[in-house]
Design an enzyme around this catalytic site. Sequence first.
Site, short mmCIF file in Angstrom:
data_model
loop_
_atom_site.label_atom_id
_atom_site.label_comp_id
_atom_site.label_asym_id
_atom_site.label_seq_id
_atom_site.Cartn_x
_atom_site.Cartn_y
_atom_site.Cartn_z
N LYS A 46 -6.87 0.91 -3.48
CA LYS A 46 -6.43 0.29 -2.22
C LYS A 46 -6.50 1.28 -1.07
O LYS A 46 -6.95 0.94 0.04
CB LYS A 46 -5.01 -0.26 -2.36
CG LYS A 46 -4.44 -0.85 -1.06
CD LYS A 46 -5.32 -1.98 -0.52
CE LYS A 46 -4.92 -2.44 0.90
NZ LYS A 46 -3.63 -3.10 0.95
N THR B 229 0.86 -1.18 0.00
CA THR B 229 0.00 0.00 0.00
C THR B 229 0.90 1.23 0.00
O THR B 229 1.65 1.45 0.94
CB THR B 229 -0.91 0.01 1.24
OG1 THR B 229 -1.68 -1.20 1.26
CG2 THR B 229 -1.85 1.21 1.21
N LYS C 108 0.27 4.43 9.06
CA LYS C 108 0.82 4.65 7.72
C LYS C 108 -0.29 4.78 6.67
O LYS C 108 -0.32 5.75 5.90
CB LYS C 108 1.73 3.49 7.32
CG LYS C 108 2.20 3.52 5.86
CD LYS C 108 3.01 2.30 5.48
CE LYS C 108 2.20 1.05 5.25
NZ LYS C 108 1.48 1.04 3.93
#
EC number: 1.1.1.411
Length: 303
Positions: A177, A101, A245
């Site tokens: 995503k 990702t 993150k």
Amino acid sequence: MTRPIVGIIGLGAMGAGIAKTLRNNGFTIHVCDVRPGVAEAFVADGGTAHATTAALAAVSDVVVSVVVNAAQTESVLFGDDGQGGAASTMRPGSTFVMCSTVDPNWSVALEARLNALGLHYVDAPISGGAAKAASGQMTMMTSAKPEAYAAAGAVLDGMAGKVYRLGDKAGAGSKVKIINQLLAGVHIAVAAEAMALGLREGVEASALYEVITNSAGNSWMFENRMAHVLAGDYSPLSAVDIFVKDLGLVLDTARASKFPLPLAATAHQMFMQASTAGFAKEDDSAVIKIFPGITLPEGKEKA
């Protein structure tokens, strides 16, 4: 038609499952992991282990990278000092499949960088968890040039239950995503909030779980993550810092176009709070630990 030889870099929860699935589906597998002994343990059941990404890439038609983030992907490809990574030995016409990702703009730039070296690139983030990776039922959100799909399509289909082809160049896969991660992060955060309120109000945790998972307020994340809370088990299947993150990437993307994301921003702050409180490496369900005045189950109650 000869099947491509596949190299898998990163044998964590998802990478190990992907490698197992491809091996079970008849692909020749080469593996590499920075942790001592991990690759060697995996190939006890078939495959070849390599000490470096460059050695793996030299014998692979398709290199699949299943590492945590963009920085680790850079290291996989180009080495920590800008030399000696997989890109240095990949044969022209071979393909790099990126499953992390990442910032969509970074993925677009990586495609251009690899194409300049004569290499194909597939922007291919994954979702579904370790169990689905191991059973071949995970989801891939991909975008790539037609020639990259032509080179790596059989591998993508061999490692996932659903392979979505979202565009003819890099970027779209990573965009979808991070939108998925927006939902996943918010759902975990609100699931924790709901369970915390129930605990604060004296509702029996297992009864609350049973009712919610059979009612309209349920979500996949509530059902999955609050089971960890009931078990008192915060072993990291996906750690708190992953959502620090990933939700950060979500907010960075939206900020570039001045698009408001109030729920994602709040969820990000919750994971940040959990991280700085000492729960960074625990399962992401540990975000529930930020709520005051509650007593969490210690494993006696099971879902």
